[in-house]
Design a protein around this motif. Structure first.
Motif, mmCIF file in Angstrom:
data_model
loop_
_atom_site.group_PDB
_atom_site.id
_atom_site.type_symbol
_atom_site.label_atom_id
_atom_site.label_comp_id
_atom_site.label_asym_id
_atom_site.label_seq_id
_atom_site.Cartn_x
_atom_site.Cartn_y
_atom_site.Cartn_z
ATOM 1 N N SER A 116 0.852 -1.190 0.000
ATOM 2 C CA SER A 116 0.000 0.000 0.000
ATOM 3 C C SER A 116 0.887 1.239 0.000
ATOM 4 O O SER A 116 2.104 1.146 0.132
ATOM 5 N N GLN A 117 0.275 2.396 -0.111
ATOM 6 C CA GLN A 117 1.004 3.668 -0.086
ATOM 7 C C GLN A 117 1.537 3.905 1.330
ATOM 8 O O GLN A 117 0.771 3.889 2.293
ATOM 9 N N ILE A 118 2.842 4.127 1.423
ATOM 10 C CA ILE A 118 3.441 4.400 2.725
ATOM 11 C C ILE A 118 4.326 5.639 2.624
ATOM 12 O O ILE A 118 4.680 6.077 1.531
ATOM 13 N N ALA A 119 4.681 6.182 3.780
ATOM 14 C CA ALA A 119 5.526 7.374 3.839
ATOM 15 C C ALA A 119 6.917 7.076 4.392
ATOM 16 O O ALA A 119 7.841 7.843 4.175
ATOM 17 N N ALA A 120 7.035 5.958 5.113
ATOM 18 C CA ALA A 120 8.308 5.627 5.749
ATOM 19 C C ALA A 120 8.393 4.134 6.018
ATOM 20 O O ALA A 120 7.374 3.441 6.078
#
Length: 160
Positions: A116-120
């Motif tokens: 999925s879309q993650i930031a870190a």
């Protein structure tokens, strides 16, 4: 006994958000299992993210590497040229853990996706997330997460 030693080595102690420093070189985690702090190196440029923890022969128990992305994205890691087993903790823009990949195998070239879309992504020693109970829903406290979106926000870039 090994589980207790791992927990103690991860600097596992009760704390409150007000007592914690919000610094670039530290990540705090909390969940139903308790709270912990890790000293982290940042991988926030393309070159740093590409190298990651490759070629390291060891990683202190209370340390890790925090990969920070400029915009949310689906990412994939592999363990080529990585000599130590690692847990990969995939985190969204609110600082909430979405996926944990436990004990990635050194040298394995199989892709490990965030799904999925993650930031870190936080990488720590393999097996430590299971020993501590870190799982989806755990939240991170670090200045990389926008205080207006963070589940556990920093008030500013240097302290709570």
């Amino acid at each position: 006994m090994k589980r207790l030693v791992l927990l103690a080595l991860a600097v596992f102690w009760p704390m409150t958000a007000a007592a914690q420093s919000c610094r670039e070189d530290s990540v705090y985690l909390r969940g139903d299992w308790g709270q912990a702090r890790f000293s982290v190196e940042l991988a926030d440029s393309g070159d740093e993210r590409a190298r990651g923890l490759m070629f390291r022969e060891s990683l202190p128990r209370s340390s890790g590497m925090l990969f920070i992305y400029p915009t949310p994205r689906t990412v994939s890691f592999w363990m080529q040229n990585t000599l130590i087993p690692l847990d990969m903790i995939f985190v969204d823009t609110s600082g909430t853990v979405r996926k944990v990949h436990r004990s990635a195998i050194p040298g394995d070239t199989t892709g490990i996706s965030s799904d999925s879309q993650i930031a870190a992504v936080l990488e720590i020693n393999g097996g430590l997330s299971e020993a501590m109970g870190i799982s989806p829903g755990t939240v991170l406290h670090h200045p990389a997460f926008d205080p207006d979106q963070a589940a556990w926000p920093c008030k500013d870039k240097t302290s709570d």
